[in-house]
Design an enzyme around this catalytic site. Sequence first.
Site, PDB file in Angstrom:
ATOM      1  N   HIS A  67      97.653  34.610 -23.490  1.00 53.47           N
ATOM      2  CA  HIS A  67      96.298  35.071 -23.130  1.00 53.47           C
ATOM      3  C   HIS A  67      95.383  33.852 -23.028  1.00 53.47           C
ATOM      4  O   HIS A  67      95.454  32.951 -23.866  1.00 53.47           O
ATOM      5  CB  HIS A  67      95.785  36.027 -24.215  1.00 53.47           C
ATOM      6  CG  HIS A  67      94.508  36.712 -23.870  1.00 53.47           C
ATOM      7  ND1 HIS A  67      93.279  36.108 -23.985  1.00 53.47           N
ATOM      8  CD2 HIS A  67      94.267  37.956 -23.376  1.00 53.47           C
ATOM      9  CE1 HIS A  67      92.333  36.965 -23.595  1.00 53.47           C
ATOM     10  NE2 HIS A  67      92.912  38.092 -23.221  1.00 53.47           N
ATOM     11  N   CYS A 113      93.792  37.538 -17.884  1.00 53.52           N
ATOM     12  CA  CYS A 113      92.605  38.235 -18.377  1.00 53.52           C
ATOM     13  C   CYS A 113      91.416  37.839 -17.508  1.00 53.52           C
ATOM     14  O   CYS A 113      90.942  36.700 -17.581  1.00 53.52           O
ATOM     15  CB  CYS A 113      92.360  37.887 -19.840  1.00 53.52           C
ATOM     16  SG  CYS A 113      90.877  38.677 -20.509  1.00 53.52           S
ATOM     17  N   HIS A 155      94.643  42.006 -18.051  1.00 49.73           N
ATOM     18  CA  HIS A 155      93.450  42.601 -18.648  1.00 49.73           C
ATOM     19  C   HIS A 155      92.377  42.551 -17.568  1.00 49.73           C
ATOM     20  O   HIS A 155      92.065  41.455 -17.094  1.00 49.73           O
ATOM     21  CB  HIS A 155      92.933  41.746 -19.812  1.00 49.73           C
ATOM     22  CG  HIS A 155      93.778  41.786 -21.048  1.00 49.73           C
ATOM     23  ND1 HIS A 155      93.497  41.004 -22.153  1.00 49.73           N
ATOM     24  CD2 HIS A 155      94.864  42.522 -21.378  1.00 49.73           C
ATOM     25  CE1 HIS A 155      94.387  41.261 -23.109  1.00 49.73           C
ATOM     26  NE2 HIS A 155      95.227  42.176 -22.656  1.00 49.73           N
ATOM     27  N   ASP A 207      89.939  45.885 -20.363  1.00 52.27           N
ATOM     28  CA  ASP A 207      89.868  45.051 -21.570  1.00 52.27           C
ATOM     29  C   ASP A 207      88.781  45.656 -22.437  1.00 52.27           C
ATOM     30  O   ASP A 207      88.879  46.803 -22.827  1.00 52.27           O
ATOM     31  CB  ASP A 207      89.616  43.598 -21.174  1.00 52.27           C
ATOM     32  CG  ASP A 207      90.173  42.607 -22.178  1.00 52.27           C
ATOM     33  OD1 ASP A 207      90.589  43.019 -23.266  1.00 52.27           O
ATOM     34  OD2 ASP A 207      90.183  41.411 -21.876  1.00 52.27           O
ATOM     35  N   HIS A 208      87.746  44.927 -22.701  1.00 61.77           N
ATOM     36  CA  HIS A 208      86.683  45.494 -23.523  1.00 61.77           C
ATOM     37  C   HIS A 208      85.861  46.495 -22.717  1.00 61.77           C
ATOM     38  O   HIS A 208      85.829  46.435 -21.499  1.00 61.77           O
ATOM     39  CB  HIS A 208      85.752  44.383 -24.001  1.00 61.77           C
ATOM     40  CG  HIS A 208      86.477  43.290 -24.697  1.00 61.77           C
ATOM     41  ND1 HIS A 208      85.969  42.033 -24.836  1.00 61.77           N
ATOM     42  CD2 HIS A 208      87.692  43.271 -25.285  1.00 61.77           C
ATOM     43  CE1 HIS A 208      86.828  41.269 -25.498  1.00 61.77           C
ATOM     44  NE2 HIS A 208      87.886  42.000 -25.778  1.00 61.77           N
ATOM     45  N   TYR A 245      86.035  48.106 -28.155  1.00 59.39           N
ATOM     46  CA  TYR A 245      87.204  48.978 -28.043  1.00 59.39           C
ATOM     47  C   TYR A 245      86.881  50.453 -28.271  1.00 59.39           C
ATOM     48  O   TYR A 245      87.610  51.162 -28.958  1.00 59.39           O
ATOM     49  CB  TYR A 245      88.318  48.480 -28.970  1.00 59.39           C
ATOM     50  CG  TYR A 245      88.979  47.231 -28.432  1.00 59.39           C
ATOM     51  CD1 TYR A 245      89.913  47.328 -27.402  1.00 59.39           C
ATOM     52  CD2 TYR A 245      88.634  45.967 -28.888  1.00 59.39           C
ATOM     53  CE1 TYR A 245      90.508  46.193 -26.866  1.00 59.39           C
ATOM     54  CE2 TYR A 245      89.224  44.826 -28.356  1.00 59.39           C
ATOM     55  CZ  TYR A 245      90.164  44.950 -27.351  1.00 59.39           C
ATOM     56  OH  TYR A 245      90.743  43.832 -26.817  1.00 59.39           O
TER      57      TYR A 245
HETATM   58  O1  LIG Z   1      89.480  39.920 -26.329  1.00 55.34           O
HETATM   59  C1  LIG Z   1      90.279  40.691 -26.843  1.00 55.34           C
HETATM   60  O2  LIG Z   1      90.012  41.620 -27.590  1.00 55.34           O
HETATM   61  C2  LIG Z   1      91.700  40.466 -26.516  1.00 55.34           C
HETATM   62  O3  LIG Z   1      91.843  40.308 -25.151  1.00 55.34           O
HETATM   63  C3  LIG Z   1      92.188  39.263 -27.280  1.00 55.34           C
HETATM   64  O4  LIG Z   1      91.823  39.389 -28.616  1.00 55.34           O
HETATM   65  C4  LIG Z   1      93.674  39.175 -27.148  1.00 55.34           C
HETATM   66  O5  LIG Z   1      94.233  40.326 -27.705  1.00 55.34           O
HETATM   67  C5  LIG Z   1      94.286  37.991 -27.857  1.00 55.34           C
HETATM   68  O6  LIG Z   1      93.630  36.828 -27.562  1.00 55.34           O
HETATM   69  C6  LIG Z   1      95.736  37.877 -27.460  1.00 55.34           C
HETATM   70  O7  LIG Z   1      96.415  37.270 -28.478  1.00 55.34           O
HETATM   71 FE   LIG Z   2      91.701  39.820 -22.480  1.00 56.76          FE
END
Ligand SMILES: O=C(O)[C@@H](O)[C@@H](O)[C@H](O)[C@H](O)CO
Ligand SMILES: [Fe+2]
Length: 358
Positions: free
Chosen positions: A207, A245, A274, A319-320, A333
């Site tokens: 990531h 991402c 993501h 993602d978020h 989340y």
């Molecule tokens: O931003 C987030 O919540 C995720 O995209 C990261 O925490 C992701 O899970 C980690 O960096 C991957 O190890």
């Molecule tokens: Fe991400």
Amino acid sequence: MQMTFRWFGPDDDKITLGQVRQIPGVEGVVGALYDVPVGEVWPKAKIAQLKAQIEEAGMSLEVIESVNIHDDIKIGLPSRDAYIENYKETIRNLSEFGIKVICYNFMPVFDWVRTELARTLPDGSTTMAYDQSIVDTMDPEGMAASVEGDSNGYVMPGWEPERMKGLKALFAQYADVDEKKLSDNLRYFLEAIIPTCEKYDIKMAIHPDDPPRPIFGLPRIVKNFDDLKAIVEMVDSPHNALTLCTGSLGENPENDVPALIRYFAGRDRVPFAHVRNIKHLGNDNFEEAAHLSEMGSLDIYEIMKAFHDVGFDGYIRPDHGRMIWGETGRPGYGLYDRALGIAYLNGLWEAIDKASRA
Ligand SMILES: O=C(O)[C@@H](O)[C@@H](O)[C@H](O)[C@H](O)CO
Ligand SMILES: [Fe+2]
């Protein structure tokens, strides 16, 4: 593409698998074991239990996010070999349960960094935001305390209070780790584990750093095209791959996200994506936006088009999300805004797909 949703488990997520199941098009859950300390082997019984819960709810578990990397591996301490052996055993254990992709990151000390976890937007929703000037004036302990204070009682991945207690000592260990050393340590790790990944057919998907620039003087090596290219070339195997991402990479306005997708997904190095939008606010500041292109700085249509054009058939997740409709929960989340994101991504995909056949 296969649409997925990240879920933190029955004890750590107030969203239920029954709710996830009702989001149209979601086939898989992205999960992890949060109670196994970083560096230890993931026990088969616990993996089996997680998989059974998800399958009982009518979905599949094929992506793990994340099996975190012990700092000793990132620092390059002699103890790393034992942690690497544990990691290989975890890979073998996961393969027995049909896992295809492991998402991980190689950020020293912290996972993602935000300076606000609930900034109120003009429409009344709240979102996560990053202000460089605050990071420039805060020390890492202050940052850890502010994340803990703002997270509605949830432990944010990568920000476990237990770990944060040893922050000073951890920073001292990283004192002589620069970008070169950190990449050498990543290469060492990948060279050691990729043969195991090939044997058990599990793709490692790194990531990007979030934000994609050095913070608190710590080195960052997953920020842009050159970094991603160097990483996939460290071990030239489809099992040494990327989590693309869009938000993390897109936080730097100089990163052309659709071009990154065309390059790396076009070379079969992106098993997991993501997709989220962010809004640039100038001076390296940004806030997370709703997925809809016009709400932020990223063109989500162009992003999905790039994935479609290269024949992307990997796993994808929103993602978020923001907190909307009065929802409270784990910052980034919640259920509702991520579900809206999925509906939008699916809509774009259907339109792009049908137009390409017309
Ligand atoms: O931003 C987030 O919540 C995720 O995209 C990261 O925490 C992701 O899970 C980690 O960096 C991957 O190890
Ligand atoms: Fe991400």
